[in-house]
Design a protein around this motif. Structure first.
Motif, PDB file in Angstrom:
ATOM      1  N   LYS A  16      -2.013  -5.231   1.058  1.00  0.00           N
ATOM      2  CA  LYS A  16      -3.432  -6.538   1.009  1.00  0.00           C
ATOM      3  C   LYS A  16      -4.617  -5.632   1.369  1.00  0.00           C
ATOM      4  CE  LYS A  16      -4.761 -11.037   2.569  1.00  0.00           C
ATOM      5  NZ  LYS A  16      -4.767 -11.355   1.273  1.00  0.00           N
ATOM      6  N   MET A  17      -4.614  -4.573   2.107  1.00  0.00           N
ATOM      7  CA  MET A  17      -5.782  -3.777   2.475  1.00  0.00           C
ATOM      8  C   MET A  17      -5.748  -2.745   1.613  1.00  0.00           C
ATOM      9  SD  MET A  17      -7.218  -5.928   4.642  1.00  0.00           S
ATOM     10  CE  MET A  17      -8.581  -4.466   4.636  1.00  0.00           C
ATOM     11  N   GLY A  18      -5.170  -2.489   0.620  1.00  0.00           N
ATOM     12  CA  GLY A  18      -5.146  -1.381  -0.360  1.00  0.00           C
ATOM     13  C   GLY A  18      -4.572  -0.065   0.114  1.00  0.00           C
ATOM     14  N   MET A  19      -3.605  -0.072   1.276  1.00  0.00           N
ATOM     15  CA  MET A  19      -3.075   0.961   1.853  1.00  0.00           C
ATOM     16  C   MET A  19      -1.816   1.324   1.647  1.00  0.00           C
ATOM     17  SD  MET A  19      -5.773   2.539   3.251  1.00  0.00           S
ATOM     18  CE  MET A  19      -5.036   3.676   4.472  1.00  0.00           C
ATOM     19  N   ALA A  20      -0.841   0.392   0.770  1.00  0.00           N
ATOM     20  CA  ALA A  20       0.593   0.859   0.456  1.00  0.00           C
ATOM     21  C   ALA A  20       0.735   2.082   0.294  1.00  0.00           C
ATOM     22  CB  ALA A  20       0.924  -0.085  -0.311  1.00  0.00           C
ATOM     23  N   ASP A  21      -0.128   2.838  -0.491  1.00  0.00           N
ATOM     24  CA  ASP A  21       0.382   4.136  -0.655  1.00  0.00           C
ATOM     25  C   ASP A  21       0.247   5.202   0.491  1.00  0.00           C
ATOM     26  OD1 ASP A  21       0.881   3.626  -3.285  1.00  0.00           O
ATOM     27  OD2 ASP A  21      -1.079   3.831  -4.200  1.00  0.00           O
ATOM     28  N   TYR A  22      -0.413   4.834   1.616  1.00  0.00           N
ATOM     29  CA  TYR A  22      -0.694   5.619   2.648  1.00  0.00           C
ATOM     30  C   TYR A  22       0.429   5.257   3.708  1.00  0.00           C
ATOM     31  CZ  TYR A  22      -4.816   6.731   0.113  1.00  0.00           C
ATOM     32  OH  TYR A  22      -5.788   7.080  -0.928  1.00  0.00           O
ATOM     33  N   ALA A  23       1.417   4.491   3.231  1.00  0.00           N
ATOM     34  CA  ALA A  23       2.421   3.952   4.707  1.00  0.00           C
ATOM     35  C   ALA A  23       2.667   5.061   5.425  1.00  0.00           C
ATOM     36  CB  ALA A  23       3.344   3.039   4.050  1.00  0.00           C
ATOM     37  N   ASP A  24       3.253   6.167   4.862  1.00  0.00           N
ATOM     38  CA  ASP A  24       3.957   7.278   5.530  1.00  0.00           C
ATOM     39  C   ASP A  24       2.877   8.314   5.893  1.00  0.00           C
ATOM     40  OD1 ASP A  24       6.413   6.193   5.194  1.00  0.00           O
ATOM     41  OD2 ASP A  24       6.662   7.270   3.180  1.00  0.00           O
ATOM     42  N   ARG A  25       1.491   8.169   5.997  1.00  0.00           N
ATOM     43  CA  ARG A  25       0.628   9.286   6.226  1.00  0.00           C
ATOM     44  C   ARG A  25       0.149   8.963   7.638  1.00  0.00           C
ATOM     45  NH1 ARG A  25      -3.655  11.119   3.021  1.00  0.00           N
ATOM     46  NH2 ARG A  25      -2.361  10.786   1.106  1.00  0.00           N
ATOM     47  N   GLN A  26      -0.004  10.057   8.360  1.00  0.00           N
ATOM     48  CA  GLN A  26      -0.076  10.202   9.784  1.00  0.00           C
ATOM     49  C   GLN A  26      -1.663   9.614   9.810  1.00  0.00           C
ATOM     50  OE1 GLN A  26       1.495  11.423  12.847  1.00  0.00           O
ATOM     51  NE2 GLN A  26       3.125  11.064  11.292  1.00  0.00           N
ATOM     52  N   ILE A  27      -2.166   8.674  10.875  1.00  0.00           N
ATOM     53  CA  ILE A  27      -3.151   8.149  11.020  1.00  0.00           C
ATOM     54  C   ILE A  27      -4.173   9.281  11.100  1.00  0.00           C
ATOM     55  CG2 ILE A  27      -2.409   5.971  11.926  1.00  0.00           C
ATOM     56  CD1 ILE A  27      -2.817   6.788  14.577  1.00  0.00           C
ATOM     57  N   SER A  28      -4.132  10.100  11.863  1.00  0.00           N
ATOM     58  CA  SER A  28      -5.066  11.265  11.944  1.00  0.00           C
ATOM     59  C   SER A  28      -5.424  11.827  10.865  1.00  0.00           C
ATOM     60  CB  SER A  28      -4.709  12.344  12.959  1.00  0.00           C
ATOM     61  OG  SER A  28      -3.431  13.102  12.422  1.00  0.00           O
TER      62      SER A  28
END
Length: 242
Positions: A123-135
């Motif tokens: 919903k926030m356009g971040m599905a492709d970044y699910a496994d990305r470290q938040i840093s």
């Protein structure tokens, strides 16, 4: 029934009183901007209501009850600058944290929980970044993840501390579209906001705060030159004159 009712609230940092005689009553289905000068107590107000900072006096009622009994109905998005973004976790895990109040801290998230978290990221356009470290995420991406964490809670009241600070125009538009969707779904949203030029466009209610409530109500009634200048000490140029 009131979503949030505050009576005679006051708070301080050391000997400096930052809030005094704060009273207001929030009704369901409203989108409120909390506006005031730097140091006016906006962030402190949220923290005191959420028992993250002690109050000196006053009563705080969520849904006519205490926070401890209603915390699963309240979502909170803190200032991005107050978060340790170097903590070793990925975006999906951050969103899953929003469900711990319902699934328990010592239980593994079930498949349905991960699916809900992914839906919020999408919903926030971040599905492709699910496994990305938040840093490794940009400031705007981090804010989108934090909003997804709040959304997955499916709360009735959302309290957000400057969610639009430091984000790009696309992220700001996405966040505001989401907040307006929450309002249309009957949710109640309160947002600490700094940009006076967008208050009328973004919020149907506004709370002018400078250590105490200067005025609170419908935006078209409260957001006037006289009230805004009173909140900012009378030194602010009225933007509509430009």
């Amino acid at each position: 029934m009131s979503v949030l009712k505050i009576e005679n609230l006051s708070a301080s940092y050391r000997k400096n009183k930052v809030l005094y005689d704060v009273n207001f009553d929030i009704q369901p289905g409203s989108l409120t901007g909390i506006v005031g000068p730097n140091g006016s107590g906006k962030s402190t107000l949220l923290k005191v209501m959420l028992e993250l900072h002690p109050k000196l006096t006053g009563k705080v009622k969520f849904f006519n009850s205490s926070l401890s009994k209603t915390k699963t109905r309240v979502g909170y998005v803190p200032q991005r600058g107050s978060v340790d973004w170097d903590f070793p976790t990925n975006a999906l895990d951050v969103v899953l944290m929003g469900l711990y109040g319902k699934i328990g801290w010592f239980k593994w998230p079930a498949r349905k929980d991960k699916e809900r978290a992914m839906e919020s990221l999408s919903k926030m356009g971040m599905a492709d970044y699910a496994d990305r470290q938040i840093s490794q995420l940009s400031g705007g991406q981090q804010q989108r993840v934090f909003l997804a964490r709040a959304l997955v809670q499916d709360a009735d009241l959302y309290l957000m501390d400057e969610p639009l600070v430091g984000v790009d125009a696309a992220t700001e538009a996405a966040i505001m579209a989401t907040l307006k969707e929450l309002k249309m779904a009957g949710k109640t949203v309160m947002v600490v906001h700094h940009d006076l030029l967008t208050v009328e466009e973004y919020f149907d209610h506004v709370m002018l705060l400078n250590r105490t409530i200067i005025k609170y109500g419908k935006t078209e009634e409260v957001f006037t030159k006289e009230n805004v200048q009173k909140a900012y000490g009378g030194v602010l140029r009225w933007m509509k004159e430009a």
